[in-house]
Design a protein around this motif. Structure first.
Motif, PDB file in Angstrom:
ATOM      1  N   TYR A 182     -12.183  -4.174   1.227  1.00 51.61           N
ATOM      2  CA  TYR A 182     -12.643  -3.989  -0.144  1.00 51.61           C
ATOM      3  C   TYR A 182     -14.015  -4.617  -0.338  1.00 51.61           C
ATOM      4  N   ALA A 183     -14.810  -3.977  -1.182  1.00 48.71           N
ATOM      5  CA  ALA A 183     -16.055  -4.600  -1.605  1.00 48.71           C
ATOM      6  C   ALA A 183     -15.718  -5.804  -2.479  1.00 48.71           C
ATOM      7  N   ASN A 184     -16.528  -6.826  -2.419  1.00 46.94           N
ATOM      8  CA  ASN A 184     -16.261  -8.036  -3.209  1.00 46.94           C
ATOM      9  C   ASN A 184     -16.152  -7.718  -4.698  1.00 46.94           C
ATOM     10  N   SER A 185     -16.909  -6.741  -5.152  1.00 48.73           N
ATOM     11  CA  SER A 185     -16.940  -6.428  -6.577  1.00 48.73           C
ATOM     12  C   SER A 185     -15.637  -5.817  -7.094  1.00 48.73           C
ATOM     13  N   VAL A 186     -14.782  -5.355  -6.184  1.00 54.36           N
ATOM     14  CA  VAL A 186     -13.546  -4.706  -6.634  1.00 54.36           C
ATOM     15  C   VAL A 186     -12.287  -5.403  -6.131  1.00 54.36           C
ATOM     16  N   LYS A 187     -12.456  -6.445  -5.329  1.00 52.04           N
ATOM     17  CA  LYS A 187     -11.278  -7.166  -4.824  1.00 52.04           C
ATOM     18  C   LYS A 187     -10.431  -7.650  -5.984  1.00 52.04           C
ATOM     19  N   ASP A 188      -9.137  -7.565  -5.811  1.00 48.74           N
ATOM     20  CA  ASP A 188      -8.137  -7.982  -6.806  1.00 48.74           C
ATOM     21  C   ASP A 188      -8.076  -7.052  -8.003  1.00 48.74           C
ATOM     22  N   ARG A 189      -8.894  -6.010  -8.032  1.00 50.82           N
ATOM     23  CA  ARG A 189      -8.824  -5.025  -9.114  1.00 50.82           C
ATOM     24  C   ARG A 189      -8.453  -3.636  -8.594  1.00 50.82           C
ATOM     25  N   PHE A 190      -8.931  -3.308  -7.398  1.00 55.20           N
ATOM     26  CA  PHE A 190      -8.673  -1.992  -6.822  1.00 55.20           C
ATOM     27  C   PHE A 190      -7.715  -2.137  -5.651  1.00 55.20           C
ATOM     28  N   THR A 191      -6.859  -1.139  -5.472  1.00 52.12           N
ATOM     29  CA  THR A 191      -5.929  -1.114  -4.345  1.00 52.12           C
ATOM     30  C   THR A 191      -5.957   0.261  -3.705  1.00 52.12           C
ATOM     31  N   ILE A 192      -6.172   0.279  -2.403  1.00 53.48           N
ATOM     32  CA  ILE A 192      -6.168   1.550  -1.674  1.00 53.48           C
ATOM     33  C   ILE A 192      -4.858   1.670  -0.916  1.00 53.48           C
ATOM     34  N   TYR A 193      -4.308   2.865  -0.877  1.00 53.02           N
ATOM     35  CA  TYR A 193      -3.091   3.076  -0.108  1.00 53.02           C
ATOM     36  C   TYR A 193      -3.091   4.481   0.467  1.00 53.02           C
ATOM     37  N   ILE A 194      -2.554   4.576   1.657  1.00 52.75           N
ATOM     38  CA  ILE A 194      -2.579   5.817   2.416  1.00 52.75           C
ATOM     39  C   ILE A 194      -1.169   6.320   2.632  1.00 52.75           C
ATOM     40  N   ASP A 195      -1.010   7.616   2.531  1.00 48.62           N
ATOM     41  CA  ASP A 195       0.268   8.274   2.809  1.00 48.62           C
ATOM     42  C   ASP A 195       0.000   9.301   3.901  1.00 48.62           C
ATOM     43  N   LYS A 196       0.293   8.918   5.134  1.00 51.68           N
ATOM     44  CA  LYS A 196      -0.023   9.811   6.248  1.00 51.68           C
ATOM     45  C   LYS A 196       0.773  11.104   6.173  1.00 51.68           C
ATOM     46  N   ALA A 197       2.007  11.048   5.719  1.00 54.25           N
ATOM     47  CA  ALA A 197       2.847  12.243   5.663  1.00 54.25           C
ATOM     48  C   ALA A 197       2.254  13.275   4.703  1.00 54.25           C
ATOM     49  N   LYS A 198       1.649  12.795   3.625  1.00 54.70           N
ATOM     50  CA  LYS A 198       1.058  13.702   2.650  1.00 54.70           C
ATOM     51  C   LYS A 198      -0.444  13.891   2.869  1.00 54.70           C
ATOM     52  N   ALA A 199      -0.985  13.156   3.834  1.00 55.24           N
ATOM     53  CA  ALA A 199      -2.425  13.214   4.125  1.00 55.24           C
ATOM     54  C   ALA A 199      -3.253  12.904   2.882  1.00 55.24           C
ATOM     55  N   THR A 200      -2.844  11.871   2.174  1.00 59.12           N
ATOM     56  CA  THR A 200      -3.571  11.475   0.967  1.00 59.12           C
ATOM     57  C   THR A 200      -3.984  10.006   1.055  1.00 59.12           C
ATOM     58  N   VAL A 201      -5.076   9.721   0.407  1.00 52.77           N
ATOM     59  CA  VAL A 201      -5.551   8.350   0.274  1.00 52.77           C
ATOM     60  C   VAL A 201      -5.863   8.136  -1.198  1.00 52.77           C
ATOM     61  N   ASN A 202      -5.140   7.242  -1.811  1.00 60.65           N
ATOM     62  CA  ASN A 202      -5.293   6.997  -3.240  1.00 60.65           C
ATOM     63  C   ASN A 202      -5.882   5.616  -3.475  1.00 60.65           C
ATOM     64  N   MET A 203      -6.522   5.490  -4.608  1.00 62.66           N
ATOM     65  CA  MET A 203      -7.058   4.190  -4.987  1.00 62.66           C
ATOM     66  C   MET A 203      -6.712   3.928  -6.445  1.00 62.66           C
ATOM     67  N   HIS A 204      -5.980   2.847  -6.664  1.00 62.50           N
ATOM     68  CA  HIS A 204      -5.616   2.437  -7.997  1.00 62.50           C
ATOM     69  C   HIS A 204      -6.656   1.451  -8.489  1.00 62.50           C
ATOM     70  N   MET A 205      -7.306   1.783  -9.601  1.00 66.59           N
ATOM     71  CA  MET A 205      -8.361   0.953 -10.144  1.00 66.59           C
ATOM     72  C   MET A 205      -7.891   0.345 -11.462  1.00 66.59           C
ATOM     73  N   GLN A 206      -7.963  -0.972 -11.550  1.00 69.18           N
ATOM     74  CA  GLN A 206      -7.546  -1.680 -12.752  1.00 69.18           C
ATOM     75  C   GLN A 206      -8.709  -2.508 -13.300  1.00 69.18           C
ATOM     76  N   SER A 207      -8.557  -2.929 -14.529  1.00 69.02           N
ATOM     77  CA  SER A 207      -9.552  -3.803 -15.179  1.00 69.02           C
ATOM     78  C   SER A 207     -10.968  -3.242 -15.012  1.00 69.02           C
ATOM     79  N   LEU A 208     -11.090  -1.979 -15.286  1.00 73.31           N
ATOM     80  CA  LEU A 208     -12.379  -1.314 -15.106  1.00 73.31           C
ATOM     81  C   LEU A 208     -13.420  -1.840 -16.083  1.00 73.31           C
ATOM     82  N   THR A 209     -14.648  -1.891 -15.618  1.00 70.30           N
ATOM     83  CA  THR A 209     -15.780  -2.306 -16.445  1.00 70.30           C
ATOM     84  C   THR A 209     -16.850  -1.227 -16.376  1.00 70.30           C
ATOM     85  N   PRO A 210     -17.819  -1.283 -17.290  1.00 73.21           N
ATOM     86  CA  PRO A 210     -18.909  -0.292 -17.229  1.00 73.21           C
ATOM     87  C   PRO A 210     -19.642  -0.292 -15.889  1.00 73.21           C
ATOM     88  N   ASP A 211     -19.639  -1.404 -15.180  1.00 77.40           N
ATOM     89  CA  ASP A 211     -20.288  -1.455 -13.864  1.00 77.40           C
ATOM     90  C   ASP A 211     -19.578  -0.586 -12.831  1.00 77.40           C
TER      91      ASP A 211
END
Length: 129
Positions: A61-90
């Protein structure tokens, strides 16, 4: 190789979004393969946000998103998702899914856009105050 992103949109500061990337045309079970999310804000260079090594599952993770963003991969579905929390204008940017090949020598290499071989079309995220 095809990467299709979805899930972008507009949200108020403090809100959450989930971005999804559906991959096709390649297999995740290849050494030195990583897939992740990158973003490009207006007037700025593209930067790495989060990435996962498809072989060992290590996440970066980039330092700017650590503890706010989470990436997770599902190989069976061939998807990579990213959950973003506490979003800011930056966090406002176009977010791209990218797949790259190593070898990766440092953790920072995973977030380096120069390693990306294929890009999705991007999905826009706008965070308002």
């Amino acid at each position: 190789v095809q990467l299709v992103e979805s899930g972008g949109g507009s949200v108020q500061s403090g809100g959450s979004l989930i971005l999804s990337c559906t991959a096709s045309g390649f297999t995740f079970d290849v050494d030195d393969l990583a897939i992740g999310w990158f973003r490009q804000a207006p007037g700025k260079e593209r930067e790495g946000v989060s990435c996962v090594d498809t072989t060992d599952g290590n996440k970066f993770y980039a330092n700017s998103v650590k503890d706010r963003f989470t990436i997770y991969i599902d190989k069976a579905k061939a998807t990579v998702n990213m959950h973003m929390q506490s979003l800011t204008p930056d966090d406002t940017a176009v977010y791209y899914c990218g797949v790259g090949r190593g070898p990766y020598y440092t953790d920072y290499d995973y977030l380096d856009p120069e390693y990306v071989a294929n890009w999705g079309q991007g999905t826009r995220v706008t965070v308002s105050t």
